[in-house]
Design a protein around this motif. Structure first.
Motif, PDB file in Angstrom:
ATOM      1  N   ASP A 105      42.596  -9.491  -6.456  1.00 11.25           N
ATOM      2  CA  ASP A 105      42.210 -10.884  -6.248  1.00 11.25           C
ATOM      3  C   ASP A 105      42.788 -11.326  -4.912  1.00 11.25           C
ATOM      4  OD1 ASP A 105      44.949 -11.451  -6.756  1.00 11.25           O
ATOM      5  OD2 ASP A 105      44.544 -11.735  -8.891  1.00 11.25           O
ATOM      6  N   SER A 106      42.794 -12.631  -4.675  1.00  2.46           N
ATOM      7  CA  SER A 106      43.253 -13.130  -3.376  1.00  2.46           C
ATOM      8  C   SER A 106      44.744 -12.923  -3.152  1.00  2.46           C
ATOM      9  CB  SER A 106      42.928 -14.623  -3.253  1.00  2.46           C
ATOM     10  OG  SER A 106      43.587 -15.356  -4.283  1.00  2.46           O
ATOM     11  N   LYS A 107      45.493 -12.574  -4.216  1.00  2.26           N
ATOM     12  CA  LYS A 107      46.932 -12.396  -4.089  1.00  2.26           C
ATOM     13  C   LYS A 107      47.374 -10.935  -4.147  1.00  2.26           C
ATOM     14  CE  LYS A 107      48.461 -16.882  -5.858  1.00  2.26           C
ATOM     15  NZ  LYS A 107      49.223 -17.230  -4.640  1.00  2.26           N
ATOM     16  N   LEU A 108      46.697 -10.108  -4.931  1.00  2.00           N
ATOM     17  CA  LEU A 108      47.182  -8.755  -5.218  1.00  2.00           C
ATOM     18  C   LEU A 108      46.254  -7.695  -4.632  1.00  2.00           C
ATOM     19  CD1 LEU A 108      49.206  -6.888  -6.669  1.00  2.00           C
ATOM     20  CD2 LEU A 108      47.759  -7.083  -8.716  1.00  2.00           C
ATOM     21  N   SER A 109      46.852  -6.747  -3.900  1.00  2.00           N
ATOM     22  CA  SER A 109      46.125  -5.627  -3.301  1.00  2.00           C
ATOM     23  C   SER A 109      46.843  -4.330  -3.654  1.00  2.00           C
ATOM     24  CB  SER A 109      46.062  -5.788  -1.779  1.00  2.00           C
ATOM     25  OG  SER A 109      45.424  -4.682  -1.176  1.00  2.00           O
ATOM     26  N   LEU A 110      46.075  -3.284  -3.991  1.00  2.00           N
ATOM     27  CA  LEU A 110      46.635  -2.000  -4.400  1.00  2.00           C
ATOM     28  C   LEU A 110      46.049  -0.878  -3.545  1.00  2.00           C
ATOM     29  CD1 LEU A 110      46.209  -2.403  -8.265  1.00  2.00           C
ATOM     30  CD2 LEU A 110      48.248  -2.941  -6.917  1.00  2.00           C
ATOM     31  N   ILE A 111      46.861   0.144  -3.259  1.00  2.00           N
ATOM     32  CA  ILE A 111      46.403   1.334  -2.544  1.00  2.00           C
ATOM     33  C   ILE A 111      46.985   2.565  -3.235  1.00  2.00           C
ATOM     34  CG2 ILE A 111      46.390   2.636  -0.377  1.00  2.00           C
ATOM     35  CD1 ILE A 111      46.698   0.046   1.133  1.00  2.00           C
ATOM     36  N   GLY A 112      46.163   3.580  -3.428  1.00  2.00           N
ATOM     37  CA  GLY A 112      46.627   4.863  -3.917  1.00  2.00           C
ATOM     38  C   GLY A 112      46.191   5.963  -2.967  1.00  2.00           C
ATOM     39  N   GLU A 113      47.112   6.879  -2.626  1.00  2.00           N
ATOM     40  CA  GLU A 113      46.824   7.947  -1.667  1.00  2.00           C
ATOM     41  C   GLU A 113      47.254   9.285  -2.245  1.00  2.00           C
ATOM     42  OE1 GLU A 113      47.789   9.060   3.039  1.00  2.00           O
ATOM     43  OE2 GLU A 113      49.042   7.612   1.974  1.00  2.00           O
ATOM     44  N   PHE A 114      46.388  10.298  -2.091  1.00  2.00           N
ATOM     45  CA  PHE A 114      46.729  11.674  -2.460  1.00  2.00           C
ATOM     46  C   PHE A 114      46.526  12.565  -1.254  1.00  2.00           C
ATOM     47  CE2 PHE A 114      45.400  15.958  -3.770  1.00  2.00           C
ATOM     48  CZ  PHE A 114      46.552  16.349  -4.446  1.00  2.00           C
ATOM     49  N   ASN A 115      47.501  13.442  -0.987  1.00  2.00           N
ATOM     50  CA  ASN A 115      47.445  14.303   0.189  1.00  2.00           C
ATOM     51  C   ASN A 115      47.796  15.734  -0.213  1.00  2.00           C
ATOM     52  OD1 ASN A 115      48.782  15.701   2.655  1.00  2.00           O
ATOM     53  ND2 ASN A 115      47.788  13.925   3.570  1.00  2.00           N
ATOM     54  N   PHE A 116      47.057  16.690   0.354  1.00  2.00           N
ATOM     55  CA  PHE A 116      47.359  18.111   0.150  1.00  2.00           C
ATOM     56  C   PHE A 116      47.201  18.842   1.465  1.00  2.00           C
ATOM     57  CE2 PHE A 116      46.002  22.508  -0.645  1.00  2.00           C
ATOM     58  CZ  PHE A 116      47.088  22.961  -1.386  1.00  2.00           C
ATOM     59  N   LEU A 117      48.209  19.636   1.836  1.00  2.00           N
ATOM     60  CA  LEU A 117      48.200  20.388   3.091  1.00  2.00           C
ATOM     61  C   LEU A 117      48.556  21.840   2.791  1.00  2.00           C
ATOM     62  CD1 LEU A 117      49.826  19.320   6.447  1.00  2.00           C
ATOM     63  CD2 LEU A 117      50.273  21.575   5.499  1.00  2.00           C
ATOM     64  N   HIS A 118      47.796  22.765   3.375  1.00  2.00           N
ATOM     65  CA  HIS A 118      48.098  24.195   3.264  1.00  2.00           C
ATOM     66  C   HIS A 118      48.067  24.807   4.651  1.00  2.00           C
ATOM     67  CE1 HIS A 118      48.157  28.332   1.793  1.00  2.00           C
ATOM     68  NE2 HIS A 118      47.214  28.584   2.693  1.00  2.00           N
ATOM     69  N   ASP A 119      49.078  25.594   4.987  1.00  2.00           N
ATOM     70  CA  ASP A 119      49.164  26.255   6.287  1.00  2.00           C
ATOM     71  C   ASP A 119      49.166  27.764   6.086  1.00  2.00           C
ATOM     72  OD1 ASP A 119      50.554  27.470   8.720  1.00  2.00           O
ATOM     73  OD2 ASP A 119      50.317  25.377   9.354  1.00  2.00           O
ATOM     74  N   ASP A 120      48.118  28.442   6.604  1.00  2.00           N
ATOM     75  CA  ASP A 120      48.001  29.894   6.441  1.00  2.00           C
ATOM     76  C   ASP A 120      49.117  30.642   7.166  1.00  2.00           C
ATOM     77  OD1 ASP A 120      45.693  29.544   4.961  1.00  2.00           O
ATOM     78  OD2 ASP A 120      44.335  29.840   6.671  1.00  2.00           O
ATOM     79  N   GLY A 121      49.430  30.197   8.395  1.00  2.00           N
ATOM     80  CA  GLY A 121      50.415  30.905   9.192  1.00  2.00           C
ATOM     81  C   GLY A 121      51.819  30.788   8.642  1.00  2.00           C
ATOM     82  N   LEU A 122      52.185  29.607   8.158  1.00  2.00           N
ATOM     83  CA  LEU A 122      53.526  29.393   7.615  1.00  2.00           C
ATOM     84  C   LEU A 122      53.626  29.786   6.146  1.00  2.00           C
ATOM     85  CD1 LEU A 122      54.319  25.859   9.112  1.00  2.00           C
ATOM     86  CD2 LEU A 122      54.845  28.103  10.078  1.00  2.00           C
ATOM     87  N   ARG A 123      52.477  30.011   5.529  1.00  2.82           N
ATOM     88  CA  ARG A 123      52.432  30.263   4.085  1.00  2.82           C
ATOM     89  C   ARG A 123      53.163  29.152   3.343  1.00  2.82           C
ATOM     90  NH1 ARG A 123      53.470  36.859   3.760  1.00  2.82           N
ATOM     91  NH2 ARG A 123      51.724  37.431   5.135  1.00  2.82           N
ATOM     92  N   ALA A 124      52.784  27.925   3.681  1.00  5.17           N
ATOM     93  CA  ALA A 124      53.477  26.747   3.159  1.00  5.17           C
ATOM     94  C   ALA A 124      52.465  25.709   2.707  1.00  5.17           C
ATOM     95  CB  ALA A 124      54.375  26.152   4.237  1.00  5.17           C
ATOM     96  N   GLU A 125      52.893  24.886   1.777  1.00  6.85           N
ATOM     97  CA  GLU A 125      52.059  23.806   1.276  1.00  6.85           C
ATOM     98  C   GLU A 125      52.904  22.555   1.058  1.00  6.85           C
ATOM     99  OE1 GLU A 125      48.647  26.256  -1.272  1.00  6.85           O
ATOM    100  OE2 GLU A 125      50.241  25.163  -2.323  1.00  6.85           O
ATOM    101  N   THR A 126      52.234  21.403   1.179  1.00  6.07           N
ATOM    102  CA  THR A 126      52.807  20.143   0.714  1.00  6.07           C
ATOM    103  C   THR A 126      51.751  19.429  -0.110  1.00  6.07           C
ATOM    104  OG1 THR A 126      52.069  18.715   2.537  1.00  6.07           O
ATOM    105  CG2 THR A 126      54.113  19.953   2.861  1.00  6.07           C
ATOM    106  N   TRP A 127      52.191  18.654  -1.072  1.00  2.48           N
ATOM    107  CA  TRP A 127      51.297  17.732  -1.770  1.00  2.48           C
ATOM    108  C   TRP A 127      52.054  16.451  -2.055  1.00  2.48           C
ATOM    109  CZ3 TRP A 127      52.867  15.798  -6.372  1.00  2.48           C
ATOM    110  CH2 TRP A 127      53.746  16.569  -7.149  1.00  2.48           C
TER     111      TRP A 127
END
Length: 423
Positions: A285-307
């Motif tokens: 509404d005019s007072k409340l705002s929400l945000i949701g974010e999902f992130n996934f990263l994979h690196d072949d060279g480092l053999r590493a991931e983040t989520w």
């Protein structure tokens, strides 16, 4: 992120949204960022009349009662120096905007210069990273030509070419367009920061936009100022006006080699990094705002991931006061991504696989909770941007490690915030 030295191979990044819709959503119910001065107000040329100049100054502090011996708040870029006030940004921005809603060919531009401690993390190799070696550095944050072409579909296509702030993610370099002084782990370690390249935003219809682009890599340029010999690029989409106009969704993916040949050898030219980020912006509404974010990263060279998962909420208490919340769970499964650099040139040196003294941690699942207020009165008298943003933040390892305060503690409590003023 990019690759660091052999001991600290890493990627790093950040900033501004690819289109007005996603940038507007990130403001979390704050007022428009900066007032504008019409530079050529009296001219008879229609093209010159809406060229505008804006300015901003921001400074802040992040206090840490644990007083780490190295003076660094681990996992915090913009407020990295514990218990020290600093000038984060003085910026001037000259813009000739385009209006995507108009069915005409348009040409505009954005030029932005920035001085302050934030500049250390947003350079492009070979352009500004060696200009100043102190904590306060200078940065051409944006320098791009913007074009709107009414072709292919009714909404046409928008194009940007030049030095661009990276479009992926929720939080951005502009402090007026994010709810907190400090950044989430996701916004520091799992999205890019700056590019030299081209981005395209294609308005398929009122509900769907397609985004794509190509660049030299995250925070690199050409030749000896690129850490490998390959390009990288974006692709993704926006869904606009869902749920009776209350919900917007922005998805961006990115692929390309991002590590340094100095670190991985020739394999760095072909070892891909896969970045993926999706964010949903919902106005209750005019007072409340929400945000949701999902992130996934994979690196072949480092053999590493983040989520990671990040949630935001902004509640407008009054016309000048907003309460903000941010909660995050971030997994670094290799310990190569969440790093704090111990000198002013370390972050950018890491991109080329050079000497980069840093504080590191074991593979860790991080939890972080940040609460804050934004006090933003209308002062008038030519001051169109004024804000005070106190915040408290608690970071904790959720996996039994001790990454904070010189690797002594499993948790870290900080408080502080920033102040900004602009025209």
């Amino acid at each position: 992120m990019k690759s660091l030295s052999k001991n600290v191979t890493i990627s790093r990044q950040r900033l501004i949204a690819i289109n007005a819709l996603s940038l507007l959503a990130t403001t979390m119910m704050l007022k428009p960022a900066q007032a504008q001065i019409a530079v050529f107000k009296s001219t008879e040329s229609p093209w010159l009349q809406d060229i505008a100049l804006t300015g901003l100054i921001e400074g802040g502090i992040t206090a840490n009662l644990a007083r780490p011996d190295n003076g660094i708040n681990f996992g915090n870029f913009l407020g990295d120096h514990a218990n020290q006030a600093q000038l984060n940004q003085i910026s001037l921005t000259l813009t000739k905007p385009i209006d995507p809603s108009k069915s005409t060919y348009q040409v505009g531009f954005t030029l932005q210069g920035l001085y302050g401690s934030d500049a250390r993390y947003y350079h492009l190799l070979g352009i500004s990273n060696r200009a100043i070696g102190q904590r306060y550095q200078i940065l051409p944050a944006q320098a791009h030509v913007d074009v709107h072409a009414p072709i292919l579909t009714e909404g046409g296509i928008d194009m940007q070419v030049g030095i661009l702030q990276a479009p992926m993610g929720v939080e951005v370099l502009d402090p007026t367009a994010r709810p907190f002084y400090t950044l989430a782990y996701t916004s520091q370690y799992s999205v890019p920061f700056e590019h030299l390249g081209a981005m395209f935003h294609w308005h398929i219809n009122k509900m769907i936009d397609l985004n794509f682009g190509v660049d030299t890599g995250n925070q690199t340029t050409f030749g000896s100022n690129d850490n490998n010999k390959a390009a990288a690029g974006y692709f993704g989409f926006n869904l606009n006006g869902l749920a009776q106009g209350k919900l917007n969704v922005v998805e961006l993916s990115r692929v390309g080699p991002e590590n340094a040949v100095n670190t991985l050898g020739p394999a760095a030219n072909t070892a891909q990094r896969w970045w993926n980020d999706i964010a949903a912006y919902y106005t209750v509404d005019s007072k409340l705002s929400l945000i949701g974010e999902f992130n996934f990263l994979h690196d072949d060279g480092l053999r590493a991931e983040t989520w990671s998962v990040v949630t935001f909420a902004g509640y407008k208490i009054s016309s000048s006061l907003t309460f903000n919340y941010r909660g995050e769970i971030y997994r670094d499964n290799s310990g190569l991504f969440v790093v704090s650099f111990l000198d002013n040139q370390g972050y950018m040196n890491a991109f080329k696989g050079g000497y980069a003294p840093a504080e590191t941690a074991a593979p860790t699942t991080y939890g972080a909770l940040t609460l804050g207020l934004t006090y933003r009165p209308d002062l008038g008298h030519g001051i169109r941007v004024f804000a005070l943003r106190p915040e408290i933040r608690f970071d904790r390892s959720l996996s039994g490690t001790s990454p904070f305060n010189d690797n002594r503690n499993s948790g870290m409590f900080t408080f502080g915030g920033d102040a900004m003023m602009g025209f």
